[in-house]
Design a protein around this motif. Sequence first.
Motif, PDB file in Angstrom:
ATOM      1  N   SER A 180       0.830  -1.447   0.079  1.00  0.00           N
ATOM      2  CA  SER A 180      -0.159  -0.239  -0.188  1.00  0.00           C
ATOM      3  C   SER A 180       0.822   0.994   0.521  1.00  0.00           C
ATOM      4  O   SER A 180       0.316   2.679  -0.094  1.00  0.00           O
ATOM      5  CB  SER A 180      -0.682   0.005   1.106  1.00  0.00           C
ATOM      6  N   ASP A 212       4.374  -0.735   3.388  1.00  0.00           N
ATOM      7  CA  ASP A 212       3.141   0.441   3.825  1.00  0.00           C
ATOM      8  C   ASP A 212       4.532   1.296   4.444  1.00  0.00           C
ATOM      9  O   ASP A 212       5.514   1.277   4.938  1.00  0.00           O
ATOM     10  CB  ASP A 212       2.148   0.119   4.566  1.00  0.00           C
ATOM     11  N   ASN A 257      -2.073  -2.476  13.241  1.00  0.00           N
ATOM     12  CA  ASN A 257      -3.403  -2.876  13.727  1.00  0.00           C
ATOM     13  C   ASN A 257      -4.085  -1.000  13.724  1.00  0.00           C
ATOM     14  O   ASN A 257      -4.602  -0.603  13.609  1.00  0.00           O
ATOM     15  CB  ASN A 257      -3.931  -3.915  13.976  1.00  0.00           C
ATOM     16  N   TYR A 261      -9.862  -7.284  12.579  1.00  0.00           N
ATOM     17  CA  TYR A 261      -8.791  -6.157  11.513  1.00  0.00           C
ATOM     18  C   TYR A 261      -8.628  -7.268  10.548  1.00  0.00           C
ATOM     19  O   TYR A 261      -8.107  -8.113  10.865  1.00  0.00           O
ATOM     20  CB  TYR A 261      -7.339  -5.976  11.435  1.00  0.00           C
ATOM     21  N   GLN A 316      -7.178  -2.535   4.438  1.00  0.00           N
ATOM     22  CA  GLN A 316      -6.340  -1.732   3.689  1.00  0.00           C
ATOM     23  C   GLN A 316      -6.772  -1.320   2.317  1.00  0.00           C
ATOM     24  O   GLN A 316      -6.114   0.276   2.166  1.00  0.00           O
ATOM     25  CB  GLN A 316      -4.839  -2.193   2.560  1.00  0.00           C
ATOM     26  N   LYS A 320      -8.449   3.269   2.424  1.00  0.00           N
ATOM     27  CA  LYS A 320      -7.491   4.762   2.005  1.00  0.00           C
ATOM     28  C   LYS A 320      -7.575   5.011   0.232  1.00  0.00           C
ATOM     29  O   LYS A 320      -8.049   6.217   0.827  1.00  0.00           O
ATOM     30  CB  LYS A 320      -5.716   4.529   2.452  1.00  0.00           C
TER      31      LYS A 320
HETATM   32  N1  ARG Z   1      -0.663  -1.243   5.370  1.00  0.00           N
HETATM   33  C1  ARG Z   1      -2.206  -2.326   6.089  1.00  0.00           C
HETATM   34  C2  ARG Z   1      -3.267  -1.185   5.971  1.00  0.00           C
HETATM   35  O1  ARG Z   1      -3.450  -0.474   5.411  1.00  0.00           O
HETATM   36  C3  ARG Z   1      -1.631  -1.763   7.808  1.00  0.00           C
HETATM   37  C4  ARG Z   1      -2.435  -2.341   8.786  1.00  0.00           C
HETATM   38  C5  ARG Z   1      -1.510  -3.773   8.534  1.00  0.00           C
HETATM   39  N2  ARG Z   1      -2.311  -5.114   9.456  1.00  0.00           N
HETATM   40  C6  ARG Z   1      -1.661  -6.133   9.450  1.00  0.00           C
HETATM   41  N3  ARG Z   1      -2.442  -7.075  10.263  1.00  0.00           N
HETATM   42  N4  ARG Z   1      -1.139  -6.434   8.124  1.00  0.00           N
HETATM   43  O2  ARG Z   1      -4.340  -1.721   6.201  1.00  0.00           O
END
Ligand code: ARG
Length: 461
Positions: free
Chosen positions: A24, A84, A111, A318, A323, A326
């Motif tokens: 991302s 990310d 998270n 989560y 993701q 955004k």
């Molecule tokens: N790039 C991820 C997002 O936007 C960050 C969180 C990632 N968390 C995970 N458990 N892989 O959601």
Amino acid sequence: MSNKMWGGRFSEGPDAIMEEINASIDFDKILYAQDIAGSKAHVRMLAQQDIVSADDAKAIEQGLDTIAGEIEAGTFTFSRALEDIHMNVESRLAELLGPSAGRLHTARSRNDQVATDFRLWVRETLDGLDDQLGGLQHAFAFKAVEFSSAVMPGFTHLQSAQPVTFGHHMLAYVEMLSRDRGRIQDARKRMNESPLGAAALAGTSFPIDRHMTAESLGFDRPTANSLDSVSDRDFALEALSAASICAVHLSRFAEELVIWSSAQFRFVKLSDKFSTGSSIMPQKRNPDAAELVRAKAGRIIGAMNALLIVMKGLPLTYSKDMQEDKEQTFDALQNLSLCVAAMTGMVGDLEPNLKELKKAAGSGYSTATDLADWLVRSLDMPFRNAHHVTGTLVGMASDRNIELHRLSLEDMQSVEPKITEDVFSVLSVDKSVRSRTSYGGTSPVNVKKQARSWLKTLEKE
Ligand code: ARG
């Protein structure tokens, strides 16, 4: 090579396609400032709670500042392999500080980190929009004062209905925007809780102080449930919903500008600054900015729908689906900001064509209601009868292809013998608007008063 941030149990690196679908960084790098602010607040708290040493915390804070400087200077290398913004920053911190950088992620997960960063970004963007909308309200209110007594046709069904004042029409948008701002402020208030410290989903066994991080990031309080903290995006949905409604409002004025500036209407002139020419038709002045504002409402509403559908049916907590929150939110709110800026420019430069407006205001039998009201008031006729008599007179004028006030007194009396000369006094558009003094009505006196009071309020902000 397996991922250096989490690759402990992996023996192989990701497929190239996996990297492409998973990363991302291309869009979440705009969260760098929020990510760094969140990390600094977190590490300061960790030091205060004796979870990391003061020296480590200081080094980490300095490292984070260095990274912010690198990103701002354009010298930072973003890596897709690091997925990310969170891992890009942390990995660079490890390059700068060595293993002690790894202490930053104590009692934290991506998270709660991403939920925090994203909230901070949405909050800041909403604040910016709120300000910008105040500017647009001011532009409308300014025109309203200037043209508080200029008459124009008021429409229903895009058919001439009753004369109104141009200023009154401007103030209609000031009211809409005021409710838009109310929705934005309300969304902000509800979203202003800090998810930081919810960790992956269950909280942490470290003795963290979530109130401290919440306060230092300008949140009102920490979120109360760690599962909810990392799994909801309703704050973005509320922002998108407020944005969508606002975009719809802007699209309506945009559409009016398109209609009003056409050769058939000639109600207003848009400035050169917000129009374009045609490469083949030399006479053209196209209202492109207005058309784009009209169109972008579709994109903004689309973003809200997209995120609602992403979130629908997602089990707690989560999931990587989130993701996808955004790009839509960034795009929608940034485009709304662009629309507000363009609209503020267009409204500021707007030149109403008073002659055309007045001519149009009087056409289409727009003072027929005034005639009916006169019959009620002067002849004590029930409104329904007055409506019928007026309808007959409009029919007579229309058959002869003339305006109502061009009918003679004899013509009028042939339909209703008790009509007197005095009736002509209510058939002019100026009289018509001047008589509409009921609260919220279109009379110049009302409009000037309201517009001035709006200007005063907006200038105090
Ligand atoms: N790039 C991820 C997002 O936007 C960050 C969180 C990632 N968390 C995970 N458990 N892989 O959601």
